[in-house]
Design an enzyme around this catalytic site. Structure first.
Site, mmCIF file in Angstrom:
data_model
loop_
_atom_site.group_PDB
_atom_site.id
_atom_site.type_symbol
_atom_site.label_atom_id
_atom_site.label_comp_id
_atom_site.label_asym_id
_atom_site.label_seq_id
_atom_site.Cartn_x
_atom_site.Cartn_y
_atom_site.Cartn_z
ATOM 1 N N ASP A 1 -9.982 2.393 2.432
ATOM 2 C CA ASP A 1 -9.974 1.863 3.800
ATOM 3 C C ASP A 1 -10.528 2.906 4.772
ATOM 4 O OD1 ASP A 1 -8.905 -0.667 3.248
ATOM 5 O OD2 ASP A 1 -6.842 0.044 3.426
ATOM 6 N N LYS B 1 0.809 -1.222 0.000
ATOM 7 C CA LYS B 1 0.000 0.000 0.000
ATOM 8 C C LYS B 1 0.841 1.271 0.000
ATOM 9 C CE LYS B 1 -4.037 -2.031 2.285
ATOM 10 N NZ LYS B 1 -4.979 -1.932 3.410
#
Length: 291
Positions: free
Chosen positions: A110, A74
């Site tokens: 997220d 990420k």
């Protein structure tokens, strides 16, 4: 004419058990879309996570519409994108890449995924003092979400004190002095005694890492407990917290609502969050059931 066929994928390490592909494909089936979701597992491909840039370029050149990005890529992917959405830039992490006119644009769902799950599952939870365990990628997203929702102060606790300090520093710079601080594991009893709620964002409780992240005796009825782990949905922490009288939130909602937002980014279409919550309960239950 509206697009009705999509090719997307997931880049990460050891991602075979992920439920994200099934969540996307079930929703696409409900909407009558052709939707191919491919796993690009660095372990199976025999490449290091640092090869994420090569995988993103290959996916773009092969005509993918977008990618989900998970651990440990990420942050590694940041340098290989053409642009970042504000949320991803503020967080310093990307979990969704959309290919637009040959450009790779990074997003982070997220943050919005946890915020939506929390608002739905613990709508009246007090947020003045929150303790968070875990300062990794998921922890950073959750902390941003909680401060965006109006948390007064978050104390981040991590087994690596320097990682907790770094995240707390980034949060304070973004949200203002006094909104975030770092704590050490030995201070957990005192921190939890004074907290409104605790968010758990470490791997403890996953099938491969069973157990509790802190002693059960630190739980009390007035403390809400939110979990990020969703495999299994019912972790030992959630079972123990409910038995102690705590309001709880499982990790399934974050997994679902980040997928809802990614699905919208990939297709421009709204996903059915309620149906996807039922999907994850069924999928996680099937995984947990004895063979």
């Amino acid at each position: 004419m509206a697009q009705d066929s999509y090719l997307v994928g997931l880049i990460g390490s050891g991602i075979g058990p992920s439920l994200t592909p099934a969540l996307h494909q079930r929703e696409a089936d409900r909407q009558g879309l052709r939707y191919l979701y491919r796993l690009l597992d660095t372990d199976r491909l025999g490449v290091p996570p640092e090869a994420v840039g090569d995988l993103v370029r290959a996916a773009r050149d092969l005509g993918f519409d977008g990618l989900n990005i998970t651990h440990p890529c990420k942050q590694l992917v940041l340098g290989h994108l053409d642009a970042l959405a504000p949320q991803a830039e503020a967080l310093g992490a990307v979990n969704t890449v959309v290919f637009e006119d040959g450009r790779a644009v990074g997003h982070n769902t997220d943050v919005t995924g946890f915020a939506a799950s929390f608002a739905r599952g613990l709508p009246d939870a007090p947020l003045e003092r929150v303790v968070q365990l875990g300062a990794g990628g998921a922890g950073a997203a959750v902390a941003h979400a909680l401060l965006t929702l109006g948390a007064g102060r978050i104390t981040v606790v991590d087994a690596l004190p320097e990682r907790a300090a770094a995240l707390a520093g980034r949060l304070a710079r973004h949200f203002g002095d006094g909104r975030a601080a770092a704590g050490t594991p030995d201070r957990l009893p005192a921190l939890l005694a004074d907290a409104d709620g605790v968010v758990h964002a470490t791997p403890t409780g996953m099938a491969a890492h069973p157990g509790l992240p802190f002693p059960a005796g630190l739980l009390r009825p007035a403390l809400w407990v939110a979990e990020v782990v969703y495999r299994p949905l019912e972790t030992e922490l959630l079972r123990t917290a409910r038995a102690a009288g705590c309001a709880t939130l499982d990790g399934g909602g974050m997994a679902v609502f980040q997928a809802v937002d990614a699905f919208r980014l990939f297709t421009g279409r709204e996903a059915d969050g309620a149906a996807m919550l039922a999907d994850i309960a069924e999928l996680a239950g099937a995984v947990a059931a004895p063979k």
